[in-house]
Design a protein around this motif. Structure first.
Motif, short mmCIF file in Angstrom:
data_model
loop_
_atom_site.label_atom_id
_atom_site.label_comp_id
_atom_site.label_asym_id
_atom_site.label_seq_id
_atom_site.Cartn_x
_atom_site.Cartn_y
_atom_site.Cartn_z
N ARG A 83 -15.67 75.06 80.24
CA ARG A 83 -14.26 74.69 80.24
C ARG A 83 -13.98 73.96 78.94
NH1 ARG A 83 -9.14 75.92 81.76
NH2 ARG A 83 -7.84 74.03 81.80
N MET A 84 -13.00 74.46 78.19
CA MET A 84 -12.69 73.90 76.87
C MET A 84 -11.26 73.39 76.87
SD MET A 84 -14.49 76.80 74.46
CE MET A 84 -13.32 78.08 74.95
N ASN A 85 -11.12 72.09 76.67
CA ASN A 85 -9.81 71.45 76.60
C ASN A 85 -9.57 70.90 75.21
OD1 ASN A 85 -9.35 71.87 79.39
ND2 ASN A 85 -10.44 69.97 79.89
N SER A 86 -8.32 70.60 74.94
CA SER A 86 -7.93 69.99 73.66
C SER A 86 -8.53 70.75 72.48
CB SER A 86 -8.37 68.52 73.62
OG SER A 86 -7.82 67.81 74.69
N LEU A 87 -8.35 72.04 72.49
CA LEU A 87 -8.97 72.88 71.47
C LEU A 87 -8.39 72.62 70.09
CD1 LEU A 87 -9.32 76.08 73.63
CD2 LEU A 87 -11.20 75.01 72.35
N LYS A 88 -9.27 72.75 69.10
CA LYS A 88 -8.92 72.53 67.71
C LYS A 88 -9.20 73.79 66.91
CE LYS A 88 -10.61 67.77 68.15
NZ LYS A 88 -11.56 66.75 67.60
N PRO A 89 -8.55 73.95 65.76
CA PRO A 89 -8.84 75.14 64.93
C PRO A 89 -10.32 75.26 64.58
CG PRO A 89 -6.82 74.11 64.20
CD PRO A 89 -7.40 73.20 65.25
#
Length: 126
Positions: A83-89
């Motif tokens: 689960r990946m939250n607050s994704l960044k470039p």
């Protein structure tokens, strides 16, 4: 023959969330430590997160994703998740799941994993 198949990648905006899944064939899934790695263009494959075999009592992740990504497993479904939250470039990469059949303590090294999936692309737009 152990096969790993990732799914769930895609395109998401900065700050968004994605959930990756990895389906594992074979009857020994619960005995494998499972991990996620990623590889961005022009960069080496890097460790993301790991979960221990059995009930998955031990998990850890790279500092770059700590607090944002969560690894979990479901032995009844032979699956591991990210689960990946607050994704960044800078999270943009191909994400791979991997299985360690022999319980190496150096879980952060890709060379210690015995089986790999084909990867799924995650792209985070700015």
């Amino acid at each position: 023959q152990v096969q790993l198949v990732e799914s769930g990648g895609g395109l998401v905006q900065t700050g968004g969330s994605l959930s990756l899944s990895c389906a594992v064939s074979g009857r020994s899934f619960s005995s494998y430590a499972m991990a996620w790695f990623r590889q961005a263009p022009g960069k080496e494959r890097e460790f993301v997160a790991v979960i221990s075999w059995g009930g998955g009592s031990f998990t850890t992740s790279a500092d770059s994703v700590k607090g944002r990504f969560t690894i979990s497993r479901d032995n009844a479904k032979n699956a591991v998740y990210l689960r990946m939250n607050s994704l960044k470039p800078e999270d943009t990469a191909v994400y791979y799941c991997a299985a360690d059949a022999y319980g190496s303590s150096r879980y952060y090294e890709a060379g210690n994993y015995d089986y790999w999936g084909q990867g799924t692309q995650v792209t985070v737009s700015s």
